[in-house]
Design an enzyme around this catalytic site. Sequence first.
Site, PDB file in Angstrom:
ATOM      1  N   ASN A 163       0.822  -1.220   0.000  1.00 36.54           N
ATOM      2  CA  ASN A 163       0.000   0.000   0.000  1.00 36.54           C
ATOM      3  C   ASN A 163       0.858   1.272   0.000  1.00 36.54           C
ATOM      4  OD1 ASN A 163       0.897  -0.026   2.613  1.00 36.54           O
ATOM      5  ND2 ASN A 163      -1.141   0.036   3.578  1.00 36.54           N
ATOM      6  N   GLU A 169       3.933  -2.991   2.740  1.00 40.47           N
ATOM      7  CA  GLU A 169       2.929  -2.300   3.564  1.00 40.47           C
ATOM      8  C   GLU A 169       3.663  -1.235   4.381  1.00 40.47           C
ATOM      9  OE1 GLU A 169       3.005  -2.829   7.105  1.00 40.47           O
ATOM     10  OE2 GLU A 169       1.504  -1.261   7.213  1.00 40.47           O
ATOM     11  N   HIS A 244      -7.247  -0.974   9.356  1.00 43.55           N
ATOM     12  CA  HIS A 244      -6.091  -1.829   9.649  1.00 43.55           C
ATOM     13  C   HIS A 244      -5.883  -2.038  11.169  1.00 43.55           C
ATOM     14  CE1 HIS A 244      -4.944  -1.182   5.437  1.00 43.55           C
ATOM     15  NE2 HIS A 244      -5.046   0.117   5.643  1.00 43.55           N
ATOM     16  N   ASP A 245      -5.600  -0.971  11.883  1.00 41.49           N
ATOM     17  CA  ASP A 245      -5.124  -1.094  13.268  1.00 41.49           C
ATOM     18  C   ASP A 245      -6.148  -1.641  14.259  1.00 41.49           C
ATOM     19  OD1 ASP A 245      -3.026   1.855  12.949  1.00 41.49           O
ATOM     20  OD2 ASP A 245      -2.704  -0.222  12.357  1.00 41.49           O
TER      21      ASP A 245
HETATM   22  O1  RIB Z   1      -0.484   0.085   6.258  1.00 39.85           O
HETATM   23  C1  RIB Z   1      -1.384   0.442   7.269  1.00 39.85           C
HETATM   24  C2  RIB Z   1      -0.648   0.881   8.488  1.00 39.85           C
HETATM   25  O2  RIB Z   1       0.133   2.037   8.181  1.00 39.85           O
HETATM   26  C3  RIB Z   1      -1.603   1.337   9.614  1.00 39.85           C
HETATM   27  O3  RIB Z   1      -1.000   1.083  10.853  1.00 39.85           O
HETATM   28  C4  RIB Z   1      -1.729   2.812   9.389  1.00 39.85           C
HETATM   29  O4  RIB Z   1      -1.978   3.529  10.599  1.00 39.85           O
HETATM   30  C5  RIB Z   1      -0.355   3.151   8.887  1.00 39.85           C
HETATM   31  O5  RIB Z   1       0.474   3.370  10.012  1.00 39.85           O
HETATM   32 CA    CA Z   2      -0.772   2.862  12.474  1.00 36.28          CA
END
Ligand code: RIB
Ligand code: CA
Length: 315
Positions: A163, A169, A244-245
């Site tokens: 991403n 990531e 995500h988190d």
């Molecule tokens: O790729 C997603 C992560 O990166 C999440 O933790 C978002 O907060 C960013 O830190």
């Molecule tokens: Ca994060």
Amino acid sequence: MNASIPVIIDCDPGVDDAVALFLAFAAPELDILAVTTVGGNVPADRTARNGRLLRQIAGLTDQPPVYAGAAQPLERSLDIADHFHGPEGLGTLEPFEPSVPLAAGSSAEAIVDLVMEAAPGTITLAVTGPMTNVALALRREPQVAERLKRIVAMGGSRSEGGNITASAEYNIWADPEAAHEVLSAAVEVVMLGLDVTHQVRTPDAVIDTIRAIGTPAAEATAAMLDYGQYTARKWREGQEGPMHDPCVIAYILRPDLFDVRPCDIQVETISTLTRGHTQVEFRLAEGATPRHFWGVKADRDGVFDLIVSALRAQA
Ligand code: RIB
Ligand code: CA
């Protein structure tokens, strides 16, 4: 329900970190020993302020203590992700100076002190940002690895691609050396990468449900989720933003909402092109004791039900 799960939350708030924190602050099962912040989505001074600000919106004062952490990755300069989180890291939420100051000491020092003071195998370390603080804590006191119950981290990607680049990531890409050191340590790591967090996308109806709860924490959570929809649409990641988190906190509270598989995770730290790529190998040697577990499936509705019920119960 008594707070039976001692956790430290290491984070870079951050819009989705904020939702994870509001879930954690509202979950009676969690005994949050500290919120340790790190530079990531926005610079470290802002993630430290945001940790305090979100704690205040949740109606808390000086507990759990909030610490400021590493401003730079172990070996690289920090590349922030404010294009996904807004310049202040809070989406559209107007920042303010929180009334309670930071706790004394750094995030890495706090992690070491808390883990070494606790009974071995009791503390879960939740990690939702770059792993810099965790690596610094392990460098400071290697015994932290064996004394932690486990690390549950949001990071990496296998089948979903990247991403921040096509192959990585953000959390792992931001500090691949830290991720390598953490994954090389003698501690169990449950890694919830894009393979599962891309399954946990926010339905618009959930945002309306959360906003209707009406508390400051619920309204702020709804604003963060709205911002997640906005950035997903802006960056053509679909109509519903991946949360995500919050998956990290949801896993700690309800691991049954996820499927994880034993594996071995390695991180690319040499190539520029594939910096931060996570190689997730499920083919383990016969009889090997797995230390890493990779998220492959998530129950989206279960995760959002958890967030709604926790915020509703706090109202
Ligand atoms: O790729 C997603 C992560 O990166 C999440 O933790 C978002 O907060 C960013 O830190
Ligand atoms: Ca994060």
